[in-house]
Design an enzyme around this catalytic site. Structure first.
Site, short mmCIF file in Angstrom:
data_model
loop_
_atom_site.label_atom_id
_atom_site.label_comp_id
_atom_site.label_asym_id
_atom_site.label_seq_id
_atom_site.Cartn_x
_atom_site.Cartn_y
_atom_site.Cartn_z
N LYS A 5 0.82 -1.22 0.00
CA LYS A 5 0.00 0.00 0.00
C LYS A 5 0.85 1.27 0.00
CE LYS A 5 -2.39 -1.57 3.62
NZ LYS A 5 -3.41 -1.92 4.63
N ASP B 165 -6.25 -5.43 10.95
CA ASP B 165 -7.55 -4.73 10.93
C ASP B 165 -8.73 -5.67 10.64
OD1 ASP B 165 -6.63 -5.00 8.33
OD2 ASP B 165 -7.05 -2.96 7.71
C1 BGC Z 1 -2.60 -5.80 4.16
C2 BGC Z 1 -3.50 -6.48 5.15
C3 BGC Z 1 -4.62 -5.55 5.55
C4 BGC Z 1 -5.34 -5.03 4.32
C5 BGC Z 1 -6.46 -4.07 4.65
C6 BGC Z 1 -3.41 -5.24 3.00
O1 BGC Z 1 -2.60 -4.49 2.16
O2 BGC Z 1 -1.65 -6.71 3.65
O3 BGC Z 1 -2.78 -6.88 6.28
O4 BGC Z 1 -5.51 -6.25 6.36
O5 BGC Z 1 -4.43 -4.36 3.49
O6 BGC Z 1 -6.02 -2.96 5.34
#
Ligand code: BGC
Length: 489
Positions: free
Chosen positions: A203, A238
């Protein structure tokens, strides 16, 4: 009753049913499902000239996911879920959360929670009041690009500073002893409820000195450097927080899903199926963090050239392929690649582009929402997005219709993939006769028609059994979930 908060509040862990105070409501209820709020007709937009029609026909072929493709995805997804339970380094990380007990609903007490999602960082004070009532005082802090890509120490110092600032604003001194739950929404290999090393960033984060390190220790050290007397009791993904927080009011909650900047799901699994893990839990259950964004089976995922371009140019090529097809961070970028391609063939904007459109991630997913919501005859808001925000020199109505159709195709595909993944988990845990799926995230909450499109696809996959599945919006559940998990810990 035990006082584990350090704030002088009691935490009762007695049994009984409670109703949560977290503001959530049934977005779509199984039996006698009412239309979602703001529901509007959602047929394809008419696109008239032969060249526009040809472009649309081509794109529909690439982006439309048929029922049989959905079924193939469900099958492969289920297989991979099982493999992840049996061995490490599989497509799905299937991370044990070390949370086995869902809350009974009677927990009380006051906790701090830190919530690092994809876009924001929140500090929350959650008062679990029992009988389903919880109050939250929270503050959001913006994460700058520097914080997301600088040093890990800088990032964790920032978290600690925010906590101290939050305490002070609440009239508390930083030396005040308390405990907290840390929602860290990234793939972490957990080794205890309060210990886990980051596997990799995603992200758009890339801070050094964090991958491979225990993030609880990094936070604890940073808090110490700032003189805060806080004990990090629980490390929580989360999705796990969302599941747990929703189960506080609805014990039928077996899945927690995030459809926001990123995407992922957690669900309740039997420990007897978790053969890669040597341990036991009091109730024989474990909440698993699937990290479903890692799904990547080329045999069943029809990936377009636009998706490939996005992936290649991303900070983590070849990783989180499913997430890149679904989540809010990427949908606008897929549309941007598609539009840019149609500009290069002269099929859009008479071949004219703009500097804004050339910039990666400048076509935001929020623009797609606006465009999909635009039901004016002239597509006036679409014009505003394209001409005012993205500086496209001039657009015809036909251009705007074409752009709207692209948004519909990309948005619908994301919802259908999400439904297939959800269905695979429901089938895996034998809950076709009924369960609640708690879903948080801006895409599910704000993207027009997302929930309805998901529900339609669930019907295609599960038939009448889809009527037994409640897709329930769980707003901001992860902070409350972290507090509850800290209480249960
Ligand atoms: C992460 C997860 C997270 C999800 C939602 C993903 O990029 O790898 O751990 O739960 O995003 O936030």
């Amino acid at each position: 009753m035990s006082d584990i908060t350090g704030l002088g509040f009691s935490v009762g862990l007695a049994s009984g049913a409670l109703v949560t105070a977290a503001v959530h409501y049934l977005y779509s209820h199984a039996k006698g499902s009412a239309p979602a709020p703001n529901s509007v007709p959602q047929g394809p937009v008419a696109v008239s000239t032969p060249s526009a029609e040809a472009a649309i026909a081509r794109l529909e072929k690439q982006f439309t996911i048929s029922s049989s493709q959905l079924h193939a995805i469900v099958k492969s997804f289920s297989n991979e879920l099982k493999k992840g339970l049996q061995a490490d380094n599989q497509m799905f990380l299937q991370i044990p959360s070390y949370v086995s007990n869902r809350p009974k609903g009677t927990e009380t007490g006051k906790f701090l929670a830190l919530d690092l999602g994809g876009t924001n960082f929140r500090v929350c004070e959650i008062s679990l009041e029992g009988r389903g009532h919880a109050r939250t005082r929270q503050k959001k802090y913006t994460l700058t690009e520097d914080l997301k890509t600088g040093s890990g120490e800088h990032l964790f110092d920032f978290f600690a500073e925010c906590v101290v600032n939050f305490l002070e604003e609440g009239g508390l001194d930083k030396s005040f002893a308390t405990s907290l739950g840390f929602t860290f929404s990234f793939p972490v290999t957990q080794t205890a409820i309060n210990e886990g090393a980051l596997c990799f960033w995603n992200k758009g984060f890339s801070c050094d000195g964090v991958v491979g390190h225990d993030v609880v220790r990094l936070l604890q050290d940073a808090l110490k450097r700032k003189g805060a007397n806080i004990t990090v009791k629980a490390l929580v993904n989360d999705t796990v927080g969302t599941l747990v927080s929703h189960a506080y009011s609805d014990p039928q909650t077996y899945l927690g899903i995030i459809l926001g900047t990123g995407t992922n799901a957690a669900y309740v699994e039997k420990v007897s199926n978790l053969t890669k893990w040597k341990g036991e839990t009091p109730n024989g259950e474990m909440i698993m963090n699937t990290e479903w964004g890692g799904f990547n089976d080329p045999a069943v995922l029809p990936i377009t050239s636009f998706d490939h371009s996005l992936d290649r140019a991303s900070s983590n090529p070849g990783i989180q392929v499913f997430e890149k097809l679904i989540s809010g961070m990427y949908l606008g970028e897929i549309v941007r690649y598609t539009i840019t391609d149609l500009i290069s063939t002269g099929e859009l904007f008479r071949g004219a582009s703009s500097e804004e459109l050339k910039k990666p991630y400048h076509f935001e997913t929020a623009f797609m929402s606006r465009i999909e919501r635009d039901h004016t005859l002239e597509l006036a808001d679409t014009k505003a997005v394209l001409e005012d925000l993205l500086k496209v020199p001039a657009t015809s109505l036909e251009d705007r219709r074409l752009v709207k159709r692209i948004c519909q195709l990309v948005g619908t595909r994301a919802a259908r993939f999400s439904a297939a993944a959800t269905a695979a988990i429901i089938i895996k845990i034998n809950k076709l006769d009924g369960c609640t799926v708690a879903i948080d995230g801006s895409l599910f909450e704000h993207y027009p028609h997302f929930a309805n499109r998901m529900r339609d696809a669930l019907h295609e996959i599960l038939g009448l059994s889809a009527e037994n599945i409640v897709l329930s919006q769980a707003r901001d559940g992860s902070g409350q979930g972290a507090a509850l998990i800290a209480a249960l810990a």
